[in-house]
Design a protein around this motif. Structure first.
Motif, mmCIF file in Angstrom:
data_model
loop_
_atom_site.group_PDB
_atom_site.id
_atom_site.type_symbol
_atom_site.label_atom_id
_atom_site.label_comp_id
_atom_site.label_asym_id
_atom_site.label_seq_id
_atom_site.Cartn_x
_atom_site.Cartn_y
_atom_site.Cartn_z
ATOM 1 N N VAL A 77 -4.239 23.111 55.345
ATOM 2 C CA VAL A 77 -5.351 23.859 55.430
ATOM 3 C C VAL A 77 -6.624 23.257 55.773
ATOM 4 C CG1 VAL A 77 -6.576 25.881 54.742
ATOM 5 C CG2 VAL A 77 -4.318 25.653 53.932
ATOM 6 N N PRO A 78 -7.361 23.514 56.813
ATOM 7 C CA PRO A 78 -8.430 22.826 57.428
ATOM 8 C C PRO A 78 -9.562 23.417 56.637
ATOM 9 C CG PRO A 78 -8.017 24.532 58.918
ATOM 10 C CD PRO A 78 -6.891 24.622 57.941
ATOM 11 N N ARG A 79 -10.847 22.693 56.580
ATOM 12 C CA ARG A 79 -12.216 22.961 55.791
ATOM 13 C C ARG A 79 -12.591 24.444 56.483
ATOM 14 N NH1 ARG A 79 -15.934 18.120 55.635
ATOM 15 N NH2 ARG A 79 -17.280 19.369 54.276
ATOM 16 N N ASN A 80 -13.235 25.298 55.820
ATOM 17 C CA ASN A 80 -14.023 26.197 56.293
ATOM 18 C C ASN A 80 -15.491 25.988 56.525
ATOM 19 O OD1 ASN A 80 -11.369 28.039 54.839
ATOM 20 N ND2 ASN A 80 -12.246 29.199 56.369
ATOM 21 N N SER A 81 -16.048 26.734 57.182
ATOM 22 C CA SER A 81 -17.678 26.350 57.186
ATOM 23 C C SER A 81 -18.403 26.463 56.062
ATOM 24 C CB SER A 81 -18.244 27.359 58.283
ATOM 25 O OG SER A 81 -18.375 28.413 57.616
ATOM 26 N N GLU A 82 -19.555 25.866 55.820
ATOM 27 C CA GLU A 82 -19.924 25.958 54.483
ATOM 28 C C GLU A 82 -20.564 27.411 54.237
ATOM 29 O OE1 GLU A 82 -23.357 23.894 51.553
ATOM 30 O OE2 GLU A 82 -23.240 23.124 53.579
#
Length: 639
Positions: free
Chosen positions: A168-173
């Motif tokens: 799973v990729p990172r979401n935005s802050e």
């Protein structure tokens, strides 16, 4: 590990249609309230609460340290320079905090619990589901304040699923903090207002966490633009930083959450009045404090090696008079002491103020200071603090001529300034004098049990514990995770950032009245400055002086509660405030030919410094996790 094993048991038993004896499955854990409580217990124990046991330095077990009596030496306060000690320094790299195993445990519950809804009343069911969302938000808070944007995982992953769905990729802050908001909003809407079960969340606890987290998010949005990270890949992708236009959204969430807390049965602690100093100290020890919203309990009767004991008293009190262990490891520096309306130590003509007694330094200080720190003459466990740096035969020059304690200053010639070790004496004009006092600064000792400065920590110290019992793993006072005083400060800061300055200072006045401090609105001073009051640091931006006053009020009220380091990070000022930050210590001397005492502003005698780089604002995504999931890239700025 216990919870992870339980989760494996749940799915293994269901998939294979087996019912092995001794294995707790879904029906046993989620089908009744007692089972859910048992399931949640280990999750609560793993929450990222930075309390007595927290290792602020690089440790793979920061929240569950192995040699946990040493947590006092390596506390967040020591790491960040809030306390002075000789053990630890700022750690820019963090310690690879990555609690997705616990997040999985919570997701398992959230997914599975609806299957058992028929077993519960609507109220109990909603409360337990809301509690799960609160717990998940707490872990995401531990992640977001370190890394910014992280993967948002709302469902337990199937370990046998295709790799591309597991990476799973990172979401935005922004999305990460908004997810925390959504989880906590759900929790508040569904949780009970019942406050009877100590150490367990309710609606008001969820609101308190929302207040704290949204203040963080608002500050990060407003001030990250000054870091100069715009060219970094993670910043361009929105993973490290939030657009400044979003700041007010989060500040408003903080204010709204604070208003919810205010509807609860909480009040600023005043049980110890009229002695406001003792009242402030008792606030942290009274298990029935009207101010505590959520506490983490300890139990001295529990068996060893289970982290239900701590060593705070043993590491904050000098031995042998007040501790039977290694003695004090942490001390309040002058940089923080002088925030509390400390009396002048230098006259207008530049000469040191003369005091009849060392303890006179307390006179005029706000009671909150005396509730936070022990000064010379204060009594603990039947003994009075006796704190002195040394003796001057005479001192007939300006305070500045002492050159902050430099041995090269003429007035500090060893024939005139006498320093010593524990118990050392000297004879002057036929009179034998103790050089340092029983709890002073000893030249013949290093970091342990050596009075660096003119005060000791009082906040959280248990005065009723016998000296013989002040040893490692013999303390069990609770840790206050959330209290109304913090919520007032959160609300005040957020209101000020939103432009509601008068309303903001209504909350500051409540705090200062309880503290016994001067009730003042600093003229709602809207003139700007880029100078902070700790270490006179240059901020990368200008702020109104009234806002700086609110920030300083946090430092006064929350001193020693493990907020300051994170405040510096969210304000984006850590690399300036802690830029070769050398603690100043308040040193007391007896002037022999006058029979008076003076206090001098000195640099700590080992010239110890603290430095934080810009790397501290975003810790690196753990490289071990990137090795398993390349979609976690790009890495955070400066790594």
């Amino acid at each position: 590990m216990y919870i992870s094993i339980l989760c494996f048991g749940i799915f293994s038993c269901q998939d294979l249609n087996l019912e092995p004896k001794g294995m707790l499955g879904g029906p046993e854990l989620f089908g009744n309230e007692y089972g859910v409580k048992k399931y949640f217990a280990a999750i609560y124990n793993a929450l990222p609460i930075e309390d007595f046991l927290y290792y602020g330095t690089n440790s793979n077990n920061a929240y569950r340290p192995d040699n946990y009596w040493e947590a006092g030496k390596n506390s967040l306060g020591n790491m960040s320079g809030e306390f002075f000690n000789t053990w630890v320094q700022v750690d820019n790299d963090g310690f690879a905090y990555w609690p997705y195993d616990r997040i999985r445990d919570i997701n398992v519950f959230i997914q599975s619990f609806p299957e058992y809804q028929v077993n519960y009343t609507a109220e109990v069911y909603n409360n337990l589901l809301g509690e799960a969302h609160f717990l998940r938000a707490f872990f995401y808070f531990g992640l977001a304040k370190r890394y910014g944007g992280v993967p948002i995982i709302k469902e337990a992953q199937d370990p046998l699923a295709p790799v591309e769905t597991l990476e799973v990729p990172r979401n935005s802050e922004y999305d990460t903090w908004k997810f925390i908001y959504e989880d906590l909003t759900f929790a508040m809407e569904n949780m009970s207002t019942d406050i009877d079960e100590t150490g367990r969340a309710n609606k008001y606890v969820a609101a308190a966490l929302l207040s704290r987290t949204m203040l963080y998010a608002g500050s990060i949005a407003k001030y990250s633009q000054y870091l100069g990270f715009q060219g970094e890949a993670a910043t361009s992708a929105g993973m490290a930083g939030i657009d400044a236009s979003k700041a007010d959204e989060f500040f408003q969430y903080c204010v709204d959450a604070g208003k919810v807390v205010e509807t609860g049965p909480y009040a600023l602690y005043t049980r110890g009045y009229p002695d406001k100093a003792k009242n402030f100290a008792d606030l942290f020890l009274d298990a029935e404090s009207s101010e505590s919203i959520f506490i983490k309990s300890y139990d001295i009767t529990a068996p060893g090696n289970n982290r239900l004991r701590h060593s705070y008293d043993a590491l904050m009190c000098p031995q042998p008079d007040m501790s039977s262990f290694v003695g004090a490891e942490s001390y309040p520096p002058l940089d923080f002491m002088e925030l509390y309306d400390m009396p002048a130590i230098v006259n207008p003509d530049g000469t040191p103020v003369r005091f009849d007694h060392r303890g006179d330094i307390r006179n005029g200080m706000e009671p909150r200071a005396r509730g936070t720190m022990y000064f010379d003459g204060d009594v603990l466990r039947g003994k009075a603090f006796d704190i002195q740096r040394g003796i001057y035969k005479n001192f007939d020059v300006l305070a500045s001529d002492a050159d902050q304690g430099s041995p090269n200053a003429p007035i500090n010639n060893p024939n005139n300034r006498i320093l010593g070790g524990r118990g050392w004496t000297t004879e002057i004009n036929g009179t034998t004098l103790n050089i340092t006092g029983a709890h002073g600064n000893f030249e013949d000792q290093g970091g342990e049990n050596n009075g660096w400065g003119s005060a000791f920590i009082r906040k959280y110290v248990d005065p009723d514990r016998a000296t013989s019992d002040v040893r490692e793993y013999r303390s069990d006072q609770h840790w206050v995770v959330f209290r109304l005083g913090e919520i007032y400060l959160n609300t005040a800061e957020a209101l000020y950032e939103l432009g509601s300055r008068d309303e903001a200072f209504n909350y500051i006045e409540k705090i200062r009245e309880r503290a016994g401090a001067t009730i003042t609105r600093p003229a709602l001073d809207q003139s700007t400055s880029n100078i902070g009051t700790i270490n006179k640091a240059n901020y990368p931006y200008s702020i109104e002086k009234s806002l700086q006053f609110i920030r300083d009020e946090r430092a006064r009220e929350l001193y020693g509660e493990n907020h300051w380091w994170w405040d510096l990070r969210r304000w984006r000022t850590a690399d300036q405030v802690l830029n070769q930050f050398r603690h100043r210590v308040l040193s007391s001397y007896y002037v022999a030919d006058e029979g008076k005492y003076i206090y001098l502003d000195e640099i700590n005698r080992i010239n110890r410094s603290w430095t934080a780089s810009k790397q501290c604002y975003y810790e690196p995504i753990p490289w071990g996790e990137i090795g398993k999931n390349r979609n976690l890239l790009p890495q955070n700025p400066l790594y």
